[in-house]
Design an enzyme around this catalytic site. Structure first.
Site, PDB file in Angstrom:
ATOM      1  N   TYR A  61      21.543   8.070  11.859  1.00 23.94           N
ATOM      2  CA  TYR A  61      20.835   8.054  10.575  1.00 23.94           C
ATOM      3  C   TYR A  61      21.375   9.154   9.655  1.00 23.94           C
ATOM      4  CZ  TYR A  61      17.027   4.694  11.491  1.00 23.94           C
ATOM      5  OH  TYR A  61      16.282   3.562  11.710  1.00 23.94           O
ATOM      6  N   SER A  69      23.720   1.989   5.568  1.00 24.87           N
ATOM      7  CA  SER A  69      22.693   1.327   6.366  1.00 24.87           C
ATOM      8  C   SER A  69      21.354   1.604   5.701  1.00 24.87           C
ATOM      9  CB  SER A  69      22.700   1.892   7.792  1.00 24.87           C
ATOM     10  OG  SER A  69      21.531   1.527   8.496  1.00 24.87           O
TER      11      SER A  69
END
Length: 251
Positions: free
Chosen positions: A146, A132
């Site tokens: 994250y 990502s």
């Protein structure tokens, strides 16, 4: 040619499976929701499709997927299974976070390890790890997600260099998109300021670039520009910006 796609029951995983079928690739599709996999199999009736229902947050399930496909030649492994969770770290559910780590990191690690040994032995194969744009920074309000994608990117880069040093023809790459219009946003309970990309377009780009041996695949001009600008932004400023580009849907 045959590809194995995890998280193939919806979103970008399903769209990558569809695009590979258009290219004539046979498929192994893996997900928890077997009913959706069977629906996809009926849709992709021009190629051979094997459906495997598995919860990849369980290491033994990952090993079972490998054992079930050991008799096949898998030419491309797409590690797409994963999910996110929005909220402040102090508030988010630990059990959900651990399941996320097991799905986003451990499953990808295990499957990559198992299949890459076969790929290296025969000196061919492609591994596409879905990371990502989150992999390039820290993510307040999506903190654990994250962090998992940072792991995916850095592991992929390290494996890439190791393969290069041994002059292997095996290729590894990481897909690093920004927000995509999929069920991910609902599962994570998050809303981004940035407009989401179309899943079908990202899937096509990812497969095409992976087949060409691209290491890091970043769809969209905004994400490419953002990655470039990150090198000039102080860490604390980056955290401030990151906090403000995403927030929970439900307060």
């Amino acid at each position: 040619m045959r590809a194995l796609v995890t998280g193939a029951s919806s979103g970008i995983g399903r769209d990558m499976a569809r695009y590979l079928a258009q290219l004539g690739w046979d498929l192994v599709v893996v997900a928890r929701r077997t009913d959706r996999l069977e629906t996809l199999k009926k849709e992709l009736n021009n190629v051979d499709v094997m459906c495997i229902g598995a919860d990849l947050s369980d290491v033994e399930e990952c090993k079972r997927v490998y054992d079930m496909t050991a008799h096949l030649q898998i030419d491309m492994l797409i590690n797409n299974a994963g999910f996110g969770l929005a909220g402040e770290f102090v508030d988010t559910d630990l059990d959900v976070e651990l399941k996320m780590i097991d799905t986003n990191i451990v499953a990808l690690h295990v499957l990559t390890k198992l299949y890459i040994k076969d790929f290296v032995k025969r000196d061919s194969g492609i591994i596409l790890n879905v990371a990502s744009s989150a992999a390039f920074m820290s993510g307040p309000l999506l903190n654990t997600y994250y962090a998992t994608k940072n792991y995916v990117l850095r592991l992929t880069e390290a494996i890439y260099q190791e393969l290069k040093e041994r002059k292997s023809k095996v290729r590894v790459c990481a897909l690093c998109p920004g927000p995509i219009k999929t069920e991910f946003l609902d599962v994570a309970d998050v809303k981004f300021v940035i407009k989401g990309l179309e899943s079908e377009k990202v899937a096509k780009l990812a497969v095409d670039k992976a087949l060409r041996g691209k290491l890091i695949i970043i769809p969209g001009f905004m994400m490419k520009a953002g990655k470039f600008l990150l090198r000039f932004i102080p860490e604390k400023m980056m955290l401030w910006v990151s906090y403000r580009i995403q927030h929970k849907k439900r307060k």
